[in-house]
Design an enzyme around this catalytic site. Sequence first.
Site, PDB file in Angstrom:
ATOM      1  N   SER A  94      66.296   8.147 -10.489  1.00 34.00           N
ATOM      2  CA  SER A  94      65.584   8.402 -11.788  1.00 34.00           C
ATOM      3  C   SER A  94      65.099   9.810 -11.769  1.00 34.00           C
ATOM      4  CB  SER A  94      64.628   7.559 -11.868  1.00 34.00           C
ATOM      5  OG  SER A  94      63.894   7.406 -13.234  1.00 34.00           O
ATOM      6  N   ASP A 135      66.462  13.880 -16.415  1.00 38.02           N
ATOM      7  CA  ASP A 135      66.199  13.557 -15.222  1.00 38.02           C
ATOM      8  C   ASP A 135      67.368  12.796 -14.685  1.00 38.02           C
ATOM      9  OD1 ASP A 135      66.461  10.886 -15.947  1.00 38.02           O
ATOM     10  OD2 ASP A 135      64.267  10.342 -15.768  1.00 38.02           O
ATOM     11  N   ASP A 195      68.719  10.322 -13.921  1.00 38.48           N
ATOM     12  CA  ASP A 195      69.571   9.135 -14.461  1.00 38.48           C
ATOM     13  C   ASP A 195      69.666   9.212 -15.797  1.00 38.48           C
ATOM     14  OD1 ASP A 195      66.874   8.371 -15.215  1.00 38.48           O
ATOM     15  OD2 ASP A 195      67.209   6.352 -14.629  1.00 38.48           O
TER      16      ASP A 195
END
Length: 174
Positions: free
Chosen positions: A33, A172, A174
């Site tokens: 993430s 970010d 992901d």
Amino acid sequence: GGDVLYAGVIPTPALPFFTRKYCADAAVMISASHNPMQDNGIKWFNNAGFKLSDELEAEIEALMALDHPFERPTGENIGKITELKRSKADYIEFLCSTCEYDLNGMRIALDCANGAASYVAPKVFKKLNAQVSVCNNKPNGCNINRACGSTNIENLQRFVQECEADIGFAFDGD
């Protein structure tokens, strides 16, 4: 024992899209993430493409931690892997179809956090006719979110000025 549709390295929001598109029973994403790669974890999605509740994820985690021998399929019953060769192209096409605007003439800077957006984001903005400048788009499996992306916005601020962009977007990992 389940069959797997492998989408490759894709942004997490693509997974619910594919879950519905291919009528999958569930989906699993391995992702850091917004964290560094050593913090990779698993995100589960149900057959409607929604993230599982924290309680259900905790239950699955507890089952995995048990020293209980699960019955495991063997031979031809282990399931098959099918690579979705057009996963990125299909997702890019879907994203572009949701935009009503032509970005012709806009200069857009992207910080891809050396993550999953590194391939998809520049293609989307280019297909929407923007002039695109990209940084931190060379993921190597270890440099995700390292001093870049949405958790380190200063890089993008400098980059927007350097390339004289109208606007910048930071992703970010992901």
